[in-house]
Each structure stands twice: as C-alpha cells, then as structure tokens.
Design a protein around this motif. Sequence first.
Motif, PDB file in Angstrom:
ATOM      1  N   PRO A  47      -0.778   4.789 -15.198  1.00 44.24           N
ATOM      2  CA  PRO A  47      -0.491   5.890 -14.262  1.00 44.24           C
ATOM      3  C   PRO A  47       0.324   5.442 -13.046  1.00 44.24           C
ATOM      4  N   VAL A  48       0.010   4.257 -12.520  1.00 40.76           N
ATOM      5  CA  VAL A  48       0.746   3.754 -11.358  1.00 40.76           C
ATOM      6  C   VAL A  48       2.195   3.459 -11.730  1.00 40.76           C
ATOM      7  N   LEU A  49       2.396   2.797 -12.867  1.00 38.43           N
ATOM      8  CA  LEU A  49       3.753   2.469 -13.307  1.00 38.43           C
ATOM      9  C   LEU A  49       4.590   3.723 -13.508  1.00 38.43           C
ATOM     10  N   PHE A  50       4.035   4.714 -14.221  1.00 47.37           N
ATOM     11  CA  PHE A  50       4.790   5.941 -14.498  1.00 47.37           C
ATOM     12  C   PHE A  50       5.070   6.737 -13.227  1.00 47.37           C
TER      13      PHE A  50
ATOM     14  N   GLY B 293      -8.580   9.233 -14.954  1.00 46.17           N
ATOM     15  CA  GLY B 293      -8.533  10.046 -13.752  1.00 46.17           C
ATOM     16  C   GLY B 293      -9.054   9.307 -12.539  1.00 46.17           C
ATOM     17  N   PHE B 294     -10.175   8.587 -12.704  1.00 50.99           N
ATOM     18  CA  PHE B 294     -10.779   7.867 -11.587  1.00 50.99           C
ATOM     19  C   PHE B 294      -9.991   6.611 -11.222  1.00 50.99           C
ATOM     20  N   PHE B 295      -9.601   5.833 -12.239  1.00 52.31           N
ATOM     21  CA  PHE B 295      -8.898   4.582 -11.946  1.00 52.31           C
ATOM     22  C   PHE B 295      -7.403   4.799 -11.719  1.00 52.31           C
ATOM     23  N   GLY B 296      -6.746   5.479 -12.662  1.00 53.50           N
ATOM     24  CA  GLY B 296      -5.315   5.725 -12.505  1.00 53.50           C
ATOM     25  C   GLY B 296      -5.022   6.691 -11.380  1.00 53.50           C
ATOM     26  N   GLY B 297      -5.707   7.843 -11.420  1.00 52.20           N
ATOM     27  CA  GLY B 297      -5.517   8.827 -10.365  1.00 52.20           C
ATOM     28  C   GLY B 297      -5.964   8.294  -9.018  1.00 52.20           C
ATOM     29  N   GLY B 298      -7.081   7.564  -9.011  1.00 48.20           N
ATOM     30  CA  GLY B 298      -7.571   6.987  -7.770  1.00 48.20           C
ATOM     31  C   GLY B 298      -6.601   5.973  -7.187  1.00 48.20           C
TER      32      GLY B 298
ATOM     33  N   THR C 283       2.189  -2.478  -5.378  1.00 45.89           N
ATOM     34  CA  THR C 283       2.887  -3.676  -4.912  1.00 45.89           C
ATOM     35  C   THR C 283       2.359  -4.926  -5.599  1.00 45.89           C
ATOM     36  N   LEU C 284       1.040  -5.042  -5.736  1.00 41.39           N
ATOM     37  CA  LEU C 284       0.442  -6.205  -6.396  1.00 41.39           C
ATOM     38  C   LEU C 284       0.816  -6.260  -7.876  1.00 41.39           C
ATOM     39  N   ILE C 285       0.872  -5.109  -8.511  1.00 44.03           N
ATOM     40  CA  ILE C 285       1.252  -5.078  -9.928  1.00 44.03           C
ATOM     41  C   ILE C 285       2.701  -5.531 -10.091  1.00 44.03           C
ATOM     42  N   GLU C 286       3.589  -5.029  -9.220  1.00 49.11           N
ATOM     43  CA  GLU C 286       4.992  -5.439  -9.276  1.00 49.11           C
ATOM     44  C   GLU C 286       5.148  -6.934  -9.027  1.00 49.11           C
ATOM     45  N   LYS C 287       4.355  -7.464  -8.113  1.00 47.93           N
ATOM     46  CA  LYS C 287       4.484  -8.861  -7.717  1.00 47.93           C
ATOM     47  C   LYS C 287       3.908  -9.816  -8.755  1.00 47.93           C
ATOM     48  N   ILE C 288       2.746  -9.472  -9.314  1.00 48.08           N
ATOM     49  CA  ILE C 288       2.016 -10.409 -10.178  1.00 48.08           C
ATOM     50  C   ILE C 288       2.155 -10.074 -11.662  1.00 48.08           C
TER      51      ILE C 288
END
Length: 547
Positions: A115-118, A367-372, A386-391
């Motif tokens: 969800p964060v990536l999209f 919903g809880f993890f992605g949406g959250g 930011t952490l996902i992009e970096k690591i």
Amino acid sequence: MKKKVGFLDIINKRIFFPPAIALVIFVFIGILFPENFGVAANAALDFVFKYFSWFLFPVALVMLGFCLWAGFSKYGNIRLGGPDAKPTMSKAVWFAIALTSGIGVGITFYGVYEPVLFSMTPPDFLSVAPMSEAAIFSAMQFTFLHWGLHPYAIYTTAGLIIVFMFYNGKQPFRCSSALYPLLGEKAYKGIGDAVDSLFVFAVIGGTATSLGLAVLLIARGLEYLYGIPSNALSWLIILIAVAGVCILAAITPVSKGIAFIGNANTILYIFVLIFAFVAVDPLKVSELLFSSIGEYFQNFIHLSLYLEPIARTGWISAWNVFYNAWWLACAPLVGLFFVKLAYGRTIREFVTVNLFAPVIFSFVWFGFFGGGSIIMDKFHGGTIGTLIEKIGSDMSLYAFFTQFPFSGLMNFIALVVVILSIITLVQAIMVAAAQMTCKSNDDTTGEVAPPKISVIFWGIAMLMIAYTLLISGGISALQTISVICGLAVAIVFCFGIIAYVKSMHNLKEFDTYSNGDLSIYAKNEEIASKVENMQVQPSACTDENGV
C-alpha cells in the motif's frame, strides 16, 4: 520374517522422480551459472507475460464464481466423508491452520510495503499524483485485489476439485483425482502422472518463492534488531534452521505441536493487529479501511479484468498477473493440505472457512497495517515510506513498528510471527508433497502420515531451490518460477472445474454415499451441528505430521 520396505518401495516412481530430477538440475544450474540462469528466467517470464496475461489474470474471477456455485448451490450440503462423518477439529483451529499455511508469509511481507509503495509511486496509467487521495485509494484497491478474493478463490478451487473425489468418490490422494470424472482410470496413468509431477514441481517452486521472501524478512529483522548482516550466508543459515525445524517436526513427536503453532500464530496476528489499529489513528484508519473496501467492490469487475491494453506500461503484468500466477503455482498442494483438514465438513463450510474467513482477515490486516502506514506518513510525520526507500522492501514491517513506543518488543514479535508462519507453510507443503508422491494407501480421513524419508527430501528440496533463487536473482528470480509454473497449473485447473461440475451432476456415479439422493445429507445437518459443539482440542486431533 517381515521384508524390509525401502524408499523405492514407498514412493510412486512415476510421480516422484520427474519433479525431483528437474529440481536437482534446476538447483545446480542456478548455483553454477547464476547469471545465465537469470537471463533465461527473465526471457521465459517475458514470454508468459506477453502471450498469456489475458488468461492468467481473468481466470481467478472464473474460479471465484466456481467457488460461489460449489458452496451455495444445492450441492453445498454434501458432507465430505459421508453423511455420518464427524469433523476432527474445531472451526477455529481449522481456520488458524488454513490461514497460516496459505498466504501468512505474504501478508507479513507485503502488508505495509505494497500500500505504501503504490501510494508513493502510483501506476503511470492512472496519471495521479503521489500520496494524493486518488493514489491512496487506488493503492488500497490494488492491494485488496492482490490479497483478497482472488488468491483465496484460487486456493479454495484447488481444494474443491480434489476434496469431493477423495472423500466421497474414494479416489487416491492425488491432484490428478480432480480429473477422474473426465478421464476415469486414465487419470492415474500417463496424463495423471504428468499432472501430478507438474504440480509437485510447481508447488515446490511456488513455495520456494514464499520461503525466499520470508528469509529476506527474517534476515532484515535480525539485522535491524541484532546487527546480523543480511547476506547470502545469513540467508543460508536461516533456511537451514527453518528446514531443520520443519523436518524435526515431521519425524518426531514434536510434530504434534504444528496445529498449536498455527493457532498461536493466529493469536499473535490478532495481537499485532490490535496494536496497529490503536497505535496509529483508529478513526482515520477505520474510515480509510471501509472506504477502500467500498471502492474495491464497486470496481471489482473492472479491477479483475483490466489488462491496460492501450497504455501497456507493464505494471499490470508485473503485479496483477504475477500474483495470480504465484497463487496458482502454490495452489495444488496447498489445496491438498486443505483437503486433509476437511473431513466431516460440508462443501459449504469448506468454501466459507477457506475463502471468506481469510479474506475478511486479509482486509483488516492490510487496512490496519497498509492503511495505517499511509495515515502515519501523511498526517503524523511518519517515516515508513522513507525507511522502505532507503533500506528495502524487507524493512517495511519493521519500519512500521519503529514509529511507536515499545518498537523493539513489537519488532521482535513481528519477527516471531514471520518465523512461525513460514514453519507452518513449509511443514504443510512438505507433508502434502510427500503424501502425493508416495504410493496409495487406505487413508479415508486425511490423517494418514506419509513416509518420513519422503517428507525430509521435499523439505531439503525447498531449501535448496529457495537459496538458488535468492543468490541467482533475488526477488526477480523468485517471481519468475512462480509465473511460469502457474500458467500450466491454471490450464489443468480449468479442466478440474469442468470435472467437478460433471461429478455434481452425476452424483449417483461419483458419490459412494448418496446414490444420487442429496436428502441424506440434509437429514444429518442437525446431528452435525451438535457434534460441532463437542470438538476435541487441537492437541488431540493432530496426526503424526500435525494435521
């Protein structure tokens, strides 16, 4: 004196050796020529995407329709094992094992990441701004598409086309039994042997994909929590440890605890879910979840069939088609494992527990993890994206918990959830693969244990194939084998669906209990309902392999 039974006397050579030899060759090529392997794998992947996306993606919608018909038509009352068959475990334990042996590893890896990536990088064909409302809702819709009804419809279909013929048709515990209504005894000769061999190869490859993802996630957790580098050596150690636990569980009384592990893992899932819901912003998360579910169902048919024929950015193939192929590759033996849990249940219960219950859980999880995560980054100054992009993608789950108090404890619990999930999955596939590649036995309830030596072999095979894929191309190579195998499985499943429909319309020929009279099942519904309230505990209902 009783003649000693050797390994070659136990296995079905026509089913065991083709996938076993193919997997050994595959491993050696991947280890000795990793670059060439990667190039060849990508070429095969591109071929499948180019010429068969039109088939691989919509086929899941067909399977969903099939599951609904099978479960809620008049045939849904058929009890697996006969009208007097009694279930061997409660629905709660049944659901826990089915959930954690299905896509438990996947939701922990992708629950935050996808969800964060999209949202941050929406598909080009949508022409929407990153982190805009349109980007966020499209992200949630595509995530639900990948992890909602489609995968569980595929898994449930894999079990449905086998479960009736096994319990009520008295056919062998083989995937090829699904084709018996069409082929008769020919289903267990050349064609059937080829189908079973293909399915074993496909599921070992598909499970290796899940195993590889879990290894990356575990390695990242160990690196983040304890400073242990995530590299080829740590991957190998983790794989050996996971395989060792699964093999130990298969050959010792410790295996009695596999059902307990599945149940405990579900409790941990619920615990981290509650934490995620409370820790972020319960009101905003709830609003986003319900709004996203509404958007998903409103656009369900479009999402299920859209293949971007004009834009052709490749996004649909890389994500939507890949996921369907991944589920298809894993489905045959996951389906067989579902079959082992279904004795004494009706077909309607089989569909409800294996399709609808996990989908509800998946909606809540994403919903809880992605949406959250999206809410956290957009409104509360979070740094998850930011952490996902970096690591990297394997940091996503840990990046979520890092935003809150008690992050060390919660990340440790998250690591345990991943470990327990992969142990349950690998254990389930090892047992199912071993049972299908052995000679037929007199199993009528799904509880007969396969030979230990065969279970060990398939456990080692999964370890080796996962490591080969990891060192020869990482996630890209892991994806490749799933897509290629999934195509062949999808074709066979289509014939399996036709065969199932035929068996339902010819119950007098294929149901050994009813003689074509469905009323005998209806008469036993009240008795079965009373039995459900007197279920045994998990520790008392597992066989030698924890099933």
